[in-house]
Scaffold this active site. Structure first.
Site, PDB file in Angstrom:
ATOM      1  N   TYR A 142      -4.080   7.524  -0.345  1.00  0.00           N
ATOM      2  CA  TYR A 142      -3.117   6.884  -1.242  1.00  0.00           C
ATOM      3  C   TYR A 142      -3.816   5.705  -1.902  1.00  0.00           C
ATOM      4  CZ  TYR A 142       1.018   4.320  -2.862  1.00  0.00           C
ATOM      5  OH  TYR A 142       1.946   3.648  -3.633  1.00  0.00           O
ATOM      6  N   ASP A 237     -11.625   2.031  -1.952  1.00  0.00           N
ATOM      7  CA  ASP A 237     -10.312   1.398  -1.968  1.00  0.00           C
ATOM      8  C   ASP A 237     -10.113   0.769  -0.592  1.00  0.00           C
ATOM      9  OD1 ASP A 237      -7.735   0.575  -2.017  1.00  0.00           O
ATOM     10  OD2 ASP A 237      -6.886   2.472  -2.730  1.00  0.00           O
ATOM     11  N   LYS A 265      -3.173  -6.301   0.155  1.00  0.00           N
ATOM     12  CA  LYS A 265      -2.633  -6.533   1.500  1.00  0.00           C
ATOM     13  C   LYS A 265      -3.179  -7.825   2.146  1.00  0.00           C
ATOM     14  CE  LYS A 265      -0.868  -1.942   1.857  1.00  0.00           C
ATOM     15  NZ  LYS A 265      -1.381  -0.675   1.417  1.00  0.00           N
TER      16      LYS A 265
HETATM   17  C1  LIG Z   1      -1.112  -0.107  -0.053  1.00  0.00           C
HETATM   18  C2  LIG Z   1      -2.259   0.559  -0.717  1.00  0.00           C
HETATM   19  C3  LIG Z   1      -2.410   0.537  -2.110  1.00  0.00           C
HETATM   20  C4  LIG Z   1      -1.345  -0.001  -3.016  1.00  0.00           C
HETATM   21  O1  LIG Z   1      -1.149  -1.377  -2.856  1.00  0.00           O
HETATM   22  P1  LIG Z   1       0.254  -2.003  -3.323  1.00  0.00           P
HETATM   23  O2  LIG Z   1       0.051  -3.473  -3.105  1.00  0.00           O
HETATM   24  O3  LIG Z   1       1.293  -1.393  -2.471  1.00  0.00           O
HETATM   25  O4  LIG Z   1       0.427  -1.668  -4.759  1.00  0.00           O
HETATM   26  C5  LIG Z   1      -3.561   1.067  -2.642  1.00  0.00           C
HETATM   27  N1  LIG Z   1      -4.519   1.591  -1.872  1.00  0.00           N
HETATM   28  C6  LIG Z   1      -4.420   1.624  -0.524  1.00  0.00           C
HETATM   29  C7  LIG Z   1      -5.535   2.185   0.286  1.00  0.00           C
HETATM   30  C8  LIG Z   1      -3.266   1.136   0.086  1.00  0.00           C
HETATM   31  O5  LIG Z   1      -3.151   1.224   1.401  1.00  0.00           O
END
Ligand SMILES: *Cc1c(COP(=O)(O)O)cnc(C)c1O
Length: 425
Positions: A142, A237, A265
């Protein structure tokens, strides 16, 4: 009727599905979401005053625990001076310098307001830099809810069983190719077919959004080698893994350097922050130093920066990652033992403070194997744990997050709850 149930009934009238992010709903496990009234350390408290040991940690950010005194202090210190200026501040420079010092491959960094925004911006940068349009991702990873990334995405998309989202133009989705994680042959094949059209490969270096799925030895290094061979950029990511597996994230942990890193995060310490960074020659293509446009009214917000900076300061102290690892090891080893004693078959994946118990007997290495899980059994387990005061992510396909605030006593209580719950499965 509980206060949470009352609030949920009220919320459903004014908010789609009653929640502001789909992963918060309890659709996969049944029942109503817990409405939280406050949190402290390793605990959250619901609207009815019930206490839970929390292994969600706001889905990752709360690595030092909830309502941390140092973070609250940092916030109090800056908020009296105003909450947003739309002009540069010293805090943003301090944050950028800290990120560059911590994250090995990052020479310059741009702040945004969410992980989704960081990924969308990084993809535009990779496309602009290479002059190519196609993107490769991996099934079950994701990367936020940007149009290009809602193809075989994990997290809530998977939990709700939505293979692709209406509203994403087919022409755009067609530029994204999703391949099996941990499968180097499939990647080589894709590059042989159209390597000169691929702008970048984006990956969660450890998947956190299909439950925790680690890379097999050599997988990340192969991504690096293949991208280099074809002139594509490699994007890690690290919205979950950044500042969690090590201060320098998965790239420090596995010693593989991406071209661009996306963060989120933890970097905001519980306030809305995202960031993307990388080599200077790439980052300088971003406006106003270069032609690739990206902007944000609240980017580098002073409250968000001060919370994030304090969070990173705490994480820079010696022994922090060893402590996180030890707490998570205690919990996972304990769970494994309790599960075995109860005759519950499960697979445990863990990297540092990121972990998942999968209700399957098949080793979980990718999307296909994760899907072998007995999600009905997970749902029963989840409800049983919740009733016994342990708050887990309400989906089999989400990771657990350990924090510095979790104590041995929390682990013991969690194992006790699991022992009781396993008897009911
Ligand atoms: C949570 C997450 C996102 C998206 O971040 P948001 O702050 O919710 O938009 C993107 N990539 C990864 C790996 C994530 O866990």
């Amino acid at each position: 009727m509980s206060k949470s149930a009352e609030l949920f009934e009220r919320a459903k009238k004014s908010i789609p599905g009653g929640v502001n992010s789909p992963v918060r709903a309890f659709r996969a496990v049944g029942g109503n979401p817990v409405f939280v009234s406050k949190a402290a350390g390793s605990k959250i408290y619901d609207a009815d005053g019930r206490e839970y040991i929390d292994y969600v940690g706001s889905w990752g950010p709360m690595i030092v625990g909830h309502a941390n005194a140092r973070i609250l202090g940092a916030l109090r210190k800056v908020m009296g001076d105003g909450t947003s200026f739309g002009a540069p501040t010293e805090l943003e420079v301090e944050m950028a310098e800290m990120v560059i010092k911590a994250v090995p491959s990052v020479e310059m960094v741009r702040m945004v307001s969410s992980g989704t925004e960081a990924v969308m911006s990084a993809l535009r940068l990779a496309r602009g830099f290479t002059g190519r349009d196609k993107i490769i991702k991996f099934d079950g990873c994701y990367h936020g809810h940007g149009d290009s990334m809602l193809v075989q995405a994990g997290s809530g998309v998977e939990t709700l069983g939505l293979p692709d989202s209406p509203g994403v133009p087919a022409a755009l989705a067609g530029l994204t190719r999703s391949l099996p994680y941990n499968d180097v042959t499939a990647l080589e094949h894709a590059f042989k077919e159209e390597g000169d059209k691929i702008a970048c490969v984006i990956v969660e270096p450890v998947i956190g959004n299909m439950g925790c799925i680690p890379p097999q030895p050599g997988f990340l290094q192969s991504l690096r080698t293949i991208c280099d061979k074809y002139g594509a950029l490699l994007i890690f990511d690290e919205v979950i893994t950044g500042f969690r597996l090590a201060l320098g994230g998965a790239q420090e942990y596995y010693k593989v350097m991406p071209d661009i890193t996306t963060m989120g995060k933890i970097i905001g310490g519980g306030l809305p922050v995202g960031a993307y960074g990388g080599r200077k020659e790439i980052m300088e293509k971003i406006a106003p130093s270069g032609p690739i446009y990206q902007a944000g009214t609240l980017s580098g917000n002073p409250l968000a920066m001060s919370a994030g900076i304090e969070n990173l300061k705490i994480l820079s102290e010696p022994g922090v990652y060893a402590k996180l690892d030890e707490s998570a090891r205690l919990l996972c080893d304990g769970m494994k033992k309790v599960a075995e004693e109860a005759g519950v078959k499960a697979v445990f994946n863990r990297v540092g403070s990121l972990f998942t118990m999968f209700f399957t007997e098949t080793p979980v290495t990718d999307y296909k194997t994760a899907k072998t899980c007995d999600t009905a059994r997970f749902a029963k387990f989840f409800i049983g744990m919740l009733e016994r005061g342990v708050y887990l992510a309400p989906s089999q396909f989400e990771a657990g997050f350990m924090s510095l605030a979790h104590s041995k006593d929390d682990v013991v209580k969690t194992l006790e709850a699991a022992r009781e719950t396993f008897k009911t499965l």
